[in-house]
Design an enzyme around this catalytic site. Structure first.
Site, short mmCIF file in Angstrom:
data_model
loop_
_atom_site.label_atom_id
_atom_site.label_comp_id
_atom_site.label_asym_id
_atom_site.label_seq_id
_atom_site.Cartn_x
_atom_site.Cartn_y
_atom_site.Cartn_z
CD GLN A 51 -3.03 -29.60 0.75
OE1 GLN A 51 -1.86 -29.88 0.71
NE2 GLN A 51 -3.77 -29.87 1.82
CD GLU A 70 -5.88 -33.90 11.08
OE1 GLU A 70 -5.75 -33.25 10.04
OE2 GLU A 70 -5.85 -33.40 12.19
NE ARG A 80 -4.88 -38.89 5.62
CZ ARG A 80 -5.32 -39.86 4.84
NH1 ARG A 80 -4.50 -40.49 4.06
NH2 ARG A 80 -6.60 -40.18 4.82
CB CYS A 81 -0.75 -33.69 11.00
SG CYS A 81 -0.27 -32.81 12.47
#
Ligand code: CDP
Length: 809
Positions: free
Chosen positions: A248, A765, A395-396
């Site tokens: 990522q 997110e 996802r935060c």
């Protein structure tokens, strides 16, 4: 009131991005015709034709001539001394080429340890002892994946088991030390605080009511469709290391590889090709990556390593694992006056979180949420246990999920304790829209918001008051129905370079645009999409700014040899950072384009105005030059003395984070016989400022809501008393599918960010952050009258059934 168009022309460069009040609407603004497809258009994803034809190129699709395969020997113990490793039988196994142990890495210049993103250290391969179940112990290289798997069966490791340290509260007693490699013989890693303790204690002293709740946000795991993997090739002729990896953050990984290996950075090319989901799990550097690179350097052959599902679930970075003790102070009128939070963070065997350096507990101090609270104090302690390391922002945005769960549960508990509707409680306590920009008691500067509008819209859409009537009727019939609200505030877009870095690298992001003579363009970004649709939305941003059709703009990411340096994609930072860089680079191009247009039209620059895709003479719109005319002239007829070409690069340092928000309402029915919870309806109203592509945003929300349902009802990594992972397969780790997901009902409000060049905030997110407390609140709402005050997520049928049995007893 600020007008958006003013912001387009005069992007604020005030240091903290402060601006006047921003209006909220329901409208998605569209300024370009569909042939250009700028912001606001529901453009179909440019990347999808290759995906739906099975033509995506993932790491496991990469096949290089002469490639070898790597597999990993893993520890069967959570904590054990390594007495010896015998690889002789493995080396005699047909197809096995090499076995790499920690001692080999140590001999190769201390490569058996590596730094984590939080500047802790983590074993690549151990030399003395293992500190978690499924830890990497040795790597086997072979001519096929099967031969490598055969080889790992033949590596014999003699272990002497040690006491595992599974419970973080027990770990704090320091009876068994996990990291005895450290100078300080303690499991306590760090203590971190935010807010004003004295002021908070004072407010609690004056409170009319104090609400207290302990809660656990369990350890969960990213379950991307694609696991992690790498193909590394050290070319002995060119001396260049080519790495395909599930990354990522390819640039940051290249820098880490250069620093750890000593290879010159220009001789390392990291390519992150198509990625099948990242969600934070592909930010850390895992031992498997390092072993793959070392194996390629040693053998001078391309090496492929792809984790299997159990390895991914058992050994890669986890998320959450926060033990929270929260207190909320209220005045007599039900106004929240204070918040006091103590938290124990189970970091596993290394602090390998992917937080910005200065924030060991990430953005957890955003925990006052959407409420105007006079004083707050939050303290967090990190502790080692014998579990896999990590603490990724699944996802935060760096622990905001834990913060939101805590404050939204507390708001609902407080409302119930007061015998009040949780919607009324929230409406009274929200930060008002005229209070923005709002300085929170823990030091955040919220850019814009309108929490009342979002909650009101969600209530209207779901028919809140009618549902409350239905609930009363059902209760009279002893049926269990609950309605839960979550009105969350997010904090995304890390981040302003004065405060945000990872391993010292500032968290800016970048864009580079090059327009060719025929008016077609290529644009490269420092981020890396993992399914978010950047190839489409970035093209739309540039179309909006430059008037080039989005179809004519090729967007590329993920190749460190071509893309400008950036910090990558996680924590919904792409739109706030690289999206902004794209807009700013486009504006640099536009400034040059104006000079060329003035030259072509033989007028002064001040006589020109921009109109969608062209510069035209003020008052004489028929005299104009389109961006395509200008692009051609940039190579064929530009003013004497001006550099040829039409290109620009921008490294964007955001003045502030962006603060998207939303209100979610869940309706659940509970089967009193089995304890099963069914989410009957779920309405999600999100506000991410100006929307680039509403279809992509809806897709992000749908996927994220299912990933919010997951920890609310299903997912948890469980260890037994020996530190063995009991949920290491998808048969035990329950990932919800479409069957378990309700029909998500989505909507939006639009409150632009005053400091972002496009008025946009991140969104990816928000649903994962906002959904779990809405569902948990709904379950407790159904059970409160029976004396159930709190249930930790995941709210399994067993937990509900036990609570009901307790209530009946
Ligand atoms: O960093 P990441 O891409 O995960 O998150 P993001 O910035 O929230 O963007 C997710 C996707 O939604 C991207 O394709 C964005 O361009 C898109 N998006 C949008 O269309 N409008 C917004 N206001 C925010 C995001």
């Amino acid at each position: 009131m600020t007008h958006l168009d003013d912001r387009f022309e005069h992007h604020s460069d005030k240091p903290d991005g402060v601006s006047a009040e921003v209006a909220t609407t329901d409208e998605v603004r569209i300024r370009t015709p569909s042939k250009i497809c700028g912001m606001g258009h529901r453009m179909k994803r440019k990347e999808d034709p290759r995906f739906i034809q099975g033509q995506g190129r993932y790491v496991d699709d990469v096949v290089l001539p002469g490639m070898l395969y790597l597999d990993i020997v893993r520890s069967p113990y959570a904590h054990a001394k390594i007495k010896s490793i015998d690889a002789s039988e493995a080396l005699a196994t047909p197809g096995v080429v090499a076995v790499i142990t920690g001692k080999d890495l140590e001999a190769a210049g201390g490569l058996h340890w590596m730094p984590t993103l939080m500047s802790d250290t983590q074993m690549v391969l151990p030399t003395e002892k293992v500190v978690y179940y499924a830890q990497e112990v040795a790597a086997v290289v072979a001519t096929s994946r099967y031969a490598a798997a055969d080889g790992i069966e033949k590596v014999f490791v003699d272990y002497e088991p040690l006491d595992p340290v599974v419970d973080p509260f027990e770990a704090m007693k320091d009876e068994t030390i996990v990291r005895d490699d450290k100078e300080k013989k303690t499991n306590h890693i760090w203590h971190w605080e935010a807010g004003d303790k004295t002021a908070t204690d004072q407010v609690f002293g004056d409170a009319a009511q104090v609400v207290r709740q302990k809660m656990y946000i369990p350890r969960i795991h990213v379950a991307s469709i694609e696991t992690c993997g790498m193909v590394a090739h050290m070319d002995k002729v060119t001396g260049k290391l080519l790495v395909y990896m599930t990354s990522q953050a390819p640039h940051a990984h290249r820098t880490v590889f250069a620093l750890v290996s000593g290879l010159p950075e220009q001789k390392i090319q990291v390519i992150s090709p198509d990625i099948g989901g990242g969600f934070g799990g592909k930010v850390p550097v895992y031992p498997g990556y390092v072993c793959t690179i070392v194996a390629s350097i040693v053998t001078c052959k391309p090496i492929k390593w792809i984790e299997d599902r159990s390895e991914n679930l058992q050994a890669d970075s986890f998320a959450r694992d926060y033990h929270i003790d929260a207190e909320m102070a209220l005045d007599a009128g039900g106004k929240i006056t204070g918040l006091r939070v103590e938290t124990l963070s189970d970091c596993g065997a290394a602090d390998a979180a992917a937080n910005p350096s200065k924030f060991p507990a990430g953005m957890y101090s955003i925990c006052t949420g959407s409420y105007d609270i006079q004083a707050a104090h939050v303290a967090v302690d990190g502790v080692y246990t014998t579990k896999p390391p990590g603490g990724v922002a699944y996802r935060c945005s760096f622990r905001v999920t834990e913060a939101v769960h805590m404050i939204e549960r507390m708001a609902s508990i407080a409302a119930h304790e007061r015998g009040e509707d949780p919607a009324d409680f929230r409406l009274r306590n929200f930060i008002r829209s005229d209070q923005f920009p709002y300085r929170s008691p823990t030091g955040w500067q919220y850019d814009s918001g309108n929490y009342k509008a979002a909650l009101q819209k969600a209530m209207d859409m779901i028919g809140y008051h009618e549902l409350r009537r239905e609930q009363a009727e059902k209760r009279a019939k002893v049926e269990l129905m609950g309605i839960g609200i979550s009105s969350f505030t997010e904090v995304v877009g890390a981040g302003p370079s004065k405060d945000y870095d990872i391993l010292g690298i500032k968290m800016f992001d970048s864009a580079e645009i090059r327009i060719h003579p025929t008016g077609k363009a290529i644009a490269r970004f420092g981020t890396k999409s993992q399914g978010q649709g950047h190839e489409t939305t970035y093209a739309q941003i540039l179309a909006e700014e430059l008037g080039l059709p989005a179809e004519d703009i090729q967007v590329e990411e993920g190749d460190t040899d071509t893309a400008p340096y950036g910090l990558g994609t996680y924590a919904s930072r792409s739109t706030p950072t690289a999206g902004a860089a794209g807009a700013m680079a486009a504006r640099k191009i536009k400034a040059k384009a104006k000079k060329i247009a003035a030259h072509l039209l033989e007028v002064g620059e001040d006589d020109l105005e921009w109109n969608v895709d062209r510069f035209q003479v003020k008052g004489a719109p028929d005299k104009s030059k389109t961006i395509q005319d200008i692009a051609f002239a940039a190579y064929t007829n530009h003013p004497q003395g001006m550099e040829a070409g039409l290109e620009a690069v921008d490294y964007y340092d955001p003045p502030n984070l962006t603060f998207p928000f939303g209100s979610y309402i869940a309706v659940v029915d509970i089967d009193a016989g089995t304890g099963e919870v069914k989410v009957r309806r779920f309405v999600a109203i999100d506000d991410c400022g100006n929307i680039i592509n509403p279809m992509i945003v809806e897709g992000q929300i749908h996927g994220g809501l299912t990933q919010g349902l997951a920890p609310a009802l299903f997912e948890e990594i469980v260890y037994d008393e020996n530190g063995q992972n009991l949920t290491g397969t998808l048969a035990d780790y329950l990932v919800p599918t479409a069957v378990e997901s309700p029909k998500w009902e989505t909507g939006h409000t639009v409150t632009p960010s005053p400091h972002h060049p496009l008025g946009a905030k991140g969104v990816g997110e928000s649903p994962t952050v906002g959904a779990p407390p809405a569902i948990a609140n709904a379950v407790v709402d159904a059970l409160w009258h029976l004396g159930v005050r709190h249930l930790d997520i995941p709210i399994t049928p067993e937990k509900v059934w036990a609570a009901l049995r307790g209530a009946r007893a």
